[in-house]
Design a protein around this motif. Structure first.
Motif, PDB file in Angstrom:
ATOM      1  N   VAL A 158      44.506  41.314  69.576  1.00  0.00           N
ATOM      2  CA  VAL A 158      43.860  42.004  70.683  1.00  0.00           C
ATOM      3  C   VAL A 158      44.844  42.983  71.303  1.00  0.00           C
ATOM      4  N   ALA A 159      44.280  44.005  71.930  1.00  0.00           N
ATOM      5  CA  ALA A 159      45.069  44.975  72.686  1.00  0.00           C
ATOM      6  C   ALA A 159      44.712  44.801  74.152  1.00  0.00           C
ATOM      7  N   ASP A 160      45.720  44.567  74.971  1.00  0.00           N
ATOM      8  CA  ASP A 160      45.529  44.419  76.404  1.00  0.00           C
ATOM      9  C   ASP A 160      46.055  45.648  77.126  1.00  0.00           C
ATOM     10  N   ASP A 161      45.340  46.087  78.135  1.00  0.00           N
ATOM     11  CA  ASP A 161      45.841  47.111  79.055  1.00  0.00           C
ATOM     12  C   ASP A 161      46.823  46.397  79.971  1.00  0.00           C
ATOM     13  N   GLU A 162      48.095  46.752  79.876  1.00  0.00           N
ATOM     14  CA  GLU A 162      49.124  46.033  80.632  1.00  0.00           C
ATOM     15  C   GLU A 162      48.986  46.219  82.137  1.00  0.00           C
ATOM     16  N   GLU A 163      48.377  47.311  82.567  1.00  0.00           N
ATOM     17  CA  GLU A 163      48.219  47.538  84.007  1.00  0.00           C
ATOM     18  C   GLU A 163      47.081  46.707  84.588  1.00  0.00           C
ATOM     19  N   SER A 164      45.919  46.745  83.932  1.00  0.00           N
ATOM     20  CA  SER A 164      44.744  46.062  84.480  1.00  0.00           C
ATOM     21  C   SER A 164      44.529  44.671  83.904  1.00  0.00           C
ATOM     22  N   GLY A 165      45.135  44.392  82.754  1.00  0.00           N
ATOM     23  CA  GLY A 165      44.916  43.120  82.072  1.00  0.00           C
ATOM     24  C   GLY A 165      43.628  43.094  81.265  1.00  0.00           C
ATOM     25  N   ALA A 166      42.896  44.212  81.251  1.00  0.00           N
ATOM     26  CA  ALA A 166      41.618  44.276  80.536  1.00  0.00           C
ATOM     27  C   ALA A 166      41.836  44.262  79.025  1.00  0.00           C
ATOM     28  N   LEU A 167      40.878  43.673  78.336  1.00  0.00           N
ATOM     29  CA  LEU A 167      40.887  43.702  76.881  1.00  0.00           C
ATOM     30  C   LEU A 167      40.448  45.092  76.435  1.00  0.00           C
ATOM     31  N   ALA A 168      41.309  45.791  75.722  1.00  0.00           N
ATOM     32  CA  ALA A 168      41.017  47.164  75.288  1.00  0.00           C
ATOM     33  C   ALA A 168      40.471  47.218  73.873  1.00  0.00           C
ATOM     34  N   GLY A 169      40.814  46.233  73.039  1.00  0.00           N
ATOM     35  CA  GLY A 169      40.346  46.272  71.657  1.00  0.00           C
ATOM     36  C   GLY A 169      40.672  44.997  70.914  1.00  0.00           C
ATOM     37  N   VAL A 170      40.081  44.888  69.711  1.00  0.00           N
ATOM     38  CA  VAL A 170      40.294  43.720  68.853  1.00  0.00           C
ATOM     39  C   VAL A 170      40.183  44.151  67.400  1.00  0.00           C
ATOM     40  N   VAL A 171      40.962  43.508  66.544  1.00  0.00           N
ATOM     41  CA  VAL A 171      40.826  43.664  65.090  1.00  0.00           C
ATOM     42  C   VAL A 171      40.885  42.273  64.462  1.00  0.00           C
ATOM     43  N   VAL A 172      40.015  42.071  63.471  1.00  0.00           N
ATOM     44  CA  VAL A 172      39.928  40.782  62.790  1.00  0.00           C
ATOM     45  C   VAL A 172      40.157  40.987  61.303  1.00  0.00           C
ATOM     46  N   PHE A 173      40.962  40.111  60.723  1.00  0.00           N
ATOM     47  CA  PHE A 173      41.180  40.079  59.280  1.00  0.00           C
ATOM     48  C   PHE A 173      40.765  38.700  58.789  1.00  0.00           C
ATOM     49  N   SER A 174      39.989  38.668  57.705  1.00  0.00           N
ATOM     50  CA  SER A 174      39.504  37.390  57.181  1.00  0.00           C
ATOM     51  C   SER A 174      39.861  37.238  55.704  1.00  0.00           C
ATOM     52  N   ARG A 175      39.795  36.015  55.273  1.00  0.00           N
ATOM     53  CA  ARG A 175      40.136  35.630  53.900  1.00  0.00           C
ATOM     54  C   ARG A 175      39.144  36.223  52.904  1.00  0.00           C
ATOM     55  N   MET A 176      39.651  36.649  51.766  1.00  0.00           N
ATOM     56  CA  MET A 176      38.828  37.099  50.646  1.00  0.00           C
ATOM     57  C   MET A 176      39.268  36.371  49.389  1.00  0.00           C
ATOM     58  N   ALA A 177      38.359  36.257  48.441  1.00  0.00           N
ATOM     59  CA  ALA A 177      38.687  35.739  47.110  1.00  0.00           C
ATOM     60  C   ALA A 177      38.738  36.948  46.184  1.00  0.00           C
ATOM     61  N   VAL A 178      39.936  37.283  45.714  1.00  0.00           N
ATOM     62  CA  VAL A 178      40.137  38.477  44.885  1.00  0.00           C
ATOM     63  C   VAL A 178      40.948  38.077  43.665  1.00  0.00           C
ATOM     64  N   ASP A 179      40.508  38.581  42.501  1.00  0.00           N
ATOM     65  CA  ASP A 179      41.327  38.327  41.322  1.00  0.00           C
ATOM     66  C   ASP A 179      41.649  39.626  40.601  1.00  0.00           C
ATOM     67  N   VAL A 180      42.860  39.651  40.111  1.00  0.00           N
ATOM     68  CA  VAL A 180      43.364  40.783  39.330  1.00  0.00           C
ATOM     69  C   VAL A 180      44.019  40.176  38.097  1.00  0.00           C
ATOM     70  N   GLY A 181      43.588  40.644  36.941  1.00  0.00           N
ATOM     71  CA  GLY A 181      44.156  40.134  35.698  1.00  0.00           C
ATOM     72  C   GLY A 181      43.926  38.647  35.504  1.00  0.00           C
ATOM     73  N   GLY A 182      42.815  38.134  36.064  1.00  0.00           N
ATOM     74  CA  GLY A 182      42.492  36.727  35.908  1.00  0.00           C
ATOM     75  C   GLY A 182      43.227  35.796  36.839  1.00  0.00           C
ATOM     76  N   ARG A 183      44.016  36.332  37.765  1.00  0.00           N
ATOM     77  CA  ARG A 183      44.703  35.456  38.718  1.00  0.00           C
ATOM     78  C   ARG A 183      44.306  35.825  40.143  1.00  0.00           C
ATOM     79  N   VAL A 184      44.187  34.803  40.963  1.00  0.00           N
ATOM     80  CA  VAL A 184      43.807  34.983  42.360  1.00  0.00           C
ATOM     81  C   VAL A 184      44.997  35.551  43.123  1.00  0.00           C
ATOM     82  N   ILE A 185      44.720  36.562  43.943  1.00  0.00           N
ATOM     83  CA  ILE A 185      45.784  37.135  44.767  1.00  0.00           C
ATOM     84  C   ILE A 185      45.406  37.026  46.235  1.00  0.00           C
ATOM     85  N   ALA A 186      46.399  37.012  47.100  1.00  0.00           N
ATOM     86  CA  ALA A 186      46.174  36.927  48.543  1.00  0.00           C
ATOM     87  C   ALA A 186      45.616  38.260  49.040  1.00  0.00           C
TER      88      ALA A 186
END
Length: 175
Positions: free
Chosen positions: A47-75
């Motif tokens: 999250v991004a906070d406005d340091e002056e007001s304390g308000a939440l300015a934004g959010v980014v979410v990253f989630s798990r995926m199942a991906v394979d390259v060359g037959g092997r699972v990669i992160a």
């Protein structure tokens, strides 16, 4: 304006949900985040906070995926959603969130990040539809982009499936 980027905590849940509901025309993104959290598929939420007001300015979410390259699972992870409060848009908040998230994921050893979004926005971070080409995904096309996170090179081998967390498939037509 001074913004601080930090990991989200349980105390941020209501504010994140409210921001997602204001930032998007439908509740899909808020429901996606709820479902990712319940399923244990969230990898990183900043999250991004406005340091002056304390308000939440934004959010980014990253989630798990199942991906394979060359037959092997990669992160691999999916970036979604990214939301910035209307008063903070076009001030670098979204960019700061994405860059901070990608840096943390790179340091944690993730190999690839995917995003389904506007190329004009996400290409500035190095995402490219070319990197995502060849992966089997229901989202394949010009708006599915990938970014190699370790040394800027795609892992070697034939591209297989790039499967988002199940919460993504549950979207569509629900408010």
């Amino acid at each position: 304006m001074s913004i601080a980027i930090r990991p989200a905590t349980g105390g941020d849940v209501a504010a994140i949900d409210a921001l997602l509901r204001r930032a998007f025309p439908r509740a899909d993104e808020a429901l996606l985040v709820q479902r990712l959290c319940i399923a244990g598929d969230m990898v990183l939420t900043l999250v991004a906070d406005d340091e002056e007001s304390g308000a939440l300015a934004g959010v980014v979410v990253f989630s798990r995926m199942a991906v394979d390259v060359g037959g092997r699972v990669i992160a691999a992870v999916a970036l979604a959603p990214l939301a910035v409060e209307a008063d903070y848009r076009r001030q670098g908040v979204g960019e700061a969130l994405v860059q901070a998230g990608l840096a943390q994921l790179r340091d944690a050893g993730a190999m690839l990040a995917f995003v389904l979004g506007e190329p004009d926005y996400y290409e500035r971070f190095g995402f490219s539809a070319d990197w995502a080409q060849g992966f089997a995904s229901p989202y394949a096309g010009d708006y599915l982009m990938a970014l190699p996170l370790q040394g800027g090179a795609m892992p070697c081998g034939e591209r297989g499936a790039a499967t988002h967390a199940a919460a993504f498939a549950e979207l569509g037509g629900q408010d």
